[in-house]
Scaffold this motif. Sequence first.
Motif, PDB file in Angstrom:
ATOM      1  N   UNK A  74       1.173  -0.966   0.084  1.00  0.00           N
ATOM      2  CA  UNK A  74       0.149  -0.117   0.117  1.00  0.00           C
ATOM      3  C   UNK A  74       0.937   0.754   0.461  1.00  0.00           C
ATOM      4  N   UNK A  75       0.742   1.985  -0.733  1.00  0.00           N
ATOM      5  CA  UNK A  75       1.613   3.549  -0.509  1.00  0.00           C
ATOM      6  C   UNK A  75       0.721   4.310  -0.395  1.00  0.00           C
ATOM      7  N   UNK A  76       0.765   5.134   0.398  1.00  0.00           N
ATOM      8  CA  UNK A  76       0.093   6.495   1.649  1.00  0.00           C
ATOM      9  C   UNK A  76       1.257   7.452   0.342  1.00  0.00           C
ATOM     10  N   UNK A  77       0.239   8.483   0.270  1.00  0.00           N
ATOM     11  CA  UNK A  77       0.945  10.074  -0.400  1.00  0.00           C
ATOM     12  C   UNK A  77      -0.012  11.251  -0.459  1.00  0.00           C
ATOM     13  N   UNK A  78       0.242  12.605  -0.861  1.00  0.00           N
ATOM     14  CA  UNK A  78      -0.396  13.480  -0.819  1.00  0.00           C
ATOM     15  C   UNK A  78      -0.519  13.422  -2.112  1.00  0.00           C
ATOM     16  N   UNK A  79      -1.514  14.114  -2.517  1.00  0.00           N
ATOM     17  CA  UNK A  79      -2.158  15.180  -3.595  1.00  0.00           C
ATOM     18  C   UNK A  79      -2.660  15.936  -3.808  1.00  0.00           C
ATOM     19  N   UNK A  80      -2.468  17.277  -3.892  1.00  0.00           N
ATOM     20  CA  UNK A  80      -3.745  18.430  -3.402  1.00  0.00           C
ATOM     21  C   UNK A  80      -4.284  19.112  -2.225  1.00  0.00           C
ATOM     22  N   UNK A  81      -2.548  18.629  -1.659  1.00  0.00           N
ATOM     23  CA  UNK A  81      -2.795  18.551  -0.103  1.00  0.00           C
ATOM     24  C   UNK A  81      -3.763  17.415   0.604  1.00  0.00           C
ATOM     25  N   UNK A  82      -4.452  16.564  -0.104  1.00  0.00           N
ATOM     26  CA  UNK A  82      -4.969  15.373   0.465  1.00  0.00           C
ATOM     27  C   UNK A  82      -4.184  14.191   1.141  1.00  0.00           C
ATOM     28  N   UNK A  83      -4.220  13.603   2.436  1.00  0.00           N
ATOM     29  CA  UNK A  83      -3.457  12.298   2.095  1.00  0.00           C
ATOM     30  C   UNK A  83      -4.328  10.861   1.654  1.00  0.00           C
ATOM     31  N   UNK A  84      -3.610  10.118   1.050  1.00  0.00           N
ATOM     32  CA  UNK A  84      -4.023   8.405   0.287  1.00  0.00           C
ATOM     33  C   UNK A  84      -3.355   7.779   0.797  1.00  0.00           C
ATOM     34  N   UNK A  85      -4.226   6.693   1.180  1.00  0.00           N
ATOM     35  CA  UNK A  85      -3.508   5.403   1.756  1.00  0.00           C
ATOM     36  C   UNK A  85      -3.871   4.317   0.239  1.00  0.00           C
ATOM     37  N   UNK A  86      -3.537   4.516  -0.631  1.00  0.00           N
ATOM     38  CA  UNK A  86      -4.189   3.147  -1.780  1.00  0.00           C
ATOM     39  C   UNK A  86      -3.858   2.294  -1.859  1.00  0.00           C
ATOM     40  N   UNK A  87      -4.447   0.479  -1.961  1.00  0.00           N
ATOM     41  CA  UNK A  87      -3.265  -1.083  -2.520  1.00  0.00           C
ATOM     42  C   UNK A  87      -3.028  -0.424  -3.948  1.00  0.00           C
ATOM     43  N   UNK A  88      -1.745  -0.911  -4.500  1.00  0.00           N
ATOM     44  CA  UNK A  88      -0.642  -1.101  -5.150  1.00  0.00           C
ATOM     45  C   UNK A  88      -1.128  -2.257  -6.255  1.00  0.00           C
ATOM     46  N   UNK A  89      -1.565  -2.877  -7.140  1.00  0.00           N
ATOM     47  CA  UNK A  89      -1.938  -3.546  -7.663  1.00  0.00           C
ATOM     48  C   UNK A  89      -1.018  -3.785  -8.952  1.00  0.00           C
ATOM     49  N   UNK A  90      -0.229  -2.702  -9.264  1.00  0.00           N
ATOM     50  CA  UNK A  90       1.180  -2.747 -10.176  1.00  0.00           C
ATOM     51  C   UNK A  90       1.800  -4.212  -9.792  1.00  0.00           C
ATOM     52  N   UNK A  91       1.601  -5.548 -10.525  1.00  0.00           N
ATOM     53  CA  UNK A  91       1.688  -7.320 -10.913  1.00  0.00           C
ATOM     54  C   UNK A  91       3.840  -6.323 -10.141  1.00  0.00           C
ATOM     55  N   UNK A  92       4.346  -5.656 -10.315  1.00  0.00           N
ATOM     56  CA  UNK A  92       6.008  -6.128 -10.523  1.00  0.00           C
ATOM     57  C   UNK A  92       6.080  -5.193  -9.296  1.00  0.00           C
ATOM     58  N   UNK A  93       5.607  -4.318  -8.604  1.00  0.00           N
ATOM     59  CA  UNK A  93       5.527  -3.101  -8.316  1.00  0.00           C
ATOM     60  C   UNK A  93       5.692  -3.715  -6.734  1.00  0.00           C
ATOM     61  N   UNK A  94       4.422  -4.680  -7.242  1.00  0.00           N
ATOM     62  CA  UNK A  94       3.618  -5.903  -5.558  1.00  0.00           C
ATOM     63  C   UNK A  94       5.511  -6.693  -5.393  1.00  0.00           C
TER      64      UNK A  94
END
Length: 224
Positions: free
Chosen positions: A165-185
């Motif tokens: 899971x990646x946690x990041x900010x976008x437009x000053x809002x925090x998100x924490x979303x699962x990564x489903x890119x197989x190579x990155x996983x």
Amino acid sequence: MSYDFEIICLANSRKHSGRCIAGKIINGERQGEWIRPVGTSVSREITERDRGYDDGTTAQHLDLIDITFTEPQAPSFQSENHVIDDGTYWDKTGQGAITDLAGLVDAPPSLWENGYSSFSGTNDRVPENLLTAPRQTLFLIAPNNVSIKVSAEGAAFGDSKRSVRATFTYNRQIYSLKITDPAVEQHYKGLGNGVYSPAEISYFTVSLGETWDGYAYKLIAAVF
């Protein structure tokens, strides 16, 4: 009546037993629009056979691909979906580069509706009752302050399988979303459980997936 779009592949993520492929049209009147090819099965994933080229290789990130479609998918909140002609090979027409992506970045004010979070996520889902009309469900964004966590998120509920899971900010809002890119996983699971602070990430393709148990989940379908 079939029709073709030529896209740059900006997502090649896990979906059921196959893949979710998506990209932006690279020429013609609809240049810059997102397309999500969907398969002909009930679950709509793209199989290995579907994404195959005539030479036996398969579609990958940044490939330029000409794909034949039969029709737009029946009305859905995912406005980008088009049903592939599964009897026709996809045609790789060229190869894009990371440097091409700066001109393809989207600038939505937010990543869909916020304020709805799963047990392990932050702003990572949208209630099904809000998804009553077709909408854009794919964005290429430049995230900030990215960290990546590998853990068994469902351990408390008897699920010991690990997620990335990646946690990041976008437009000053925090998100924490699962990564489903197989190579990155695969890469981050290989590093073991923990939190990582990658310096090399420039872009995410984020997708609002199909509904499950009352929600559509926001996913990171590709990492560049």
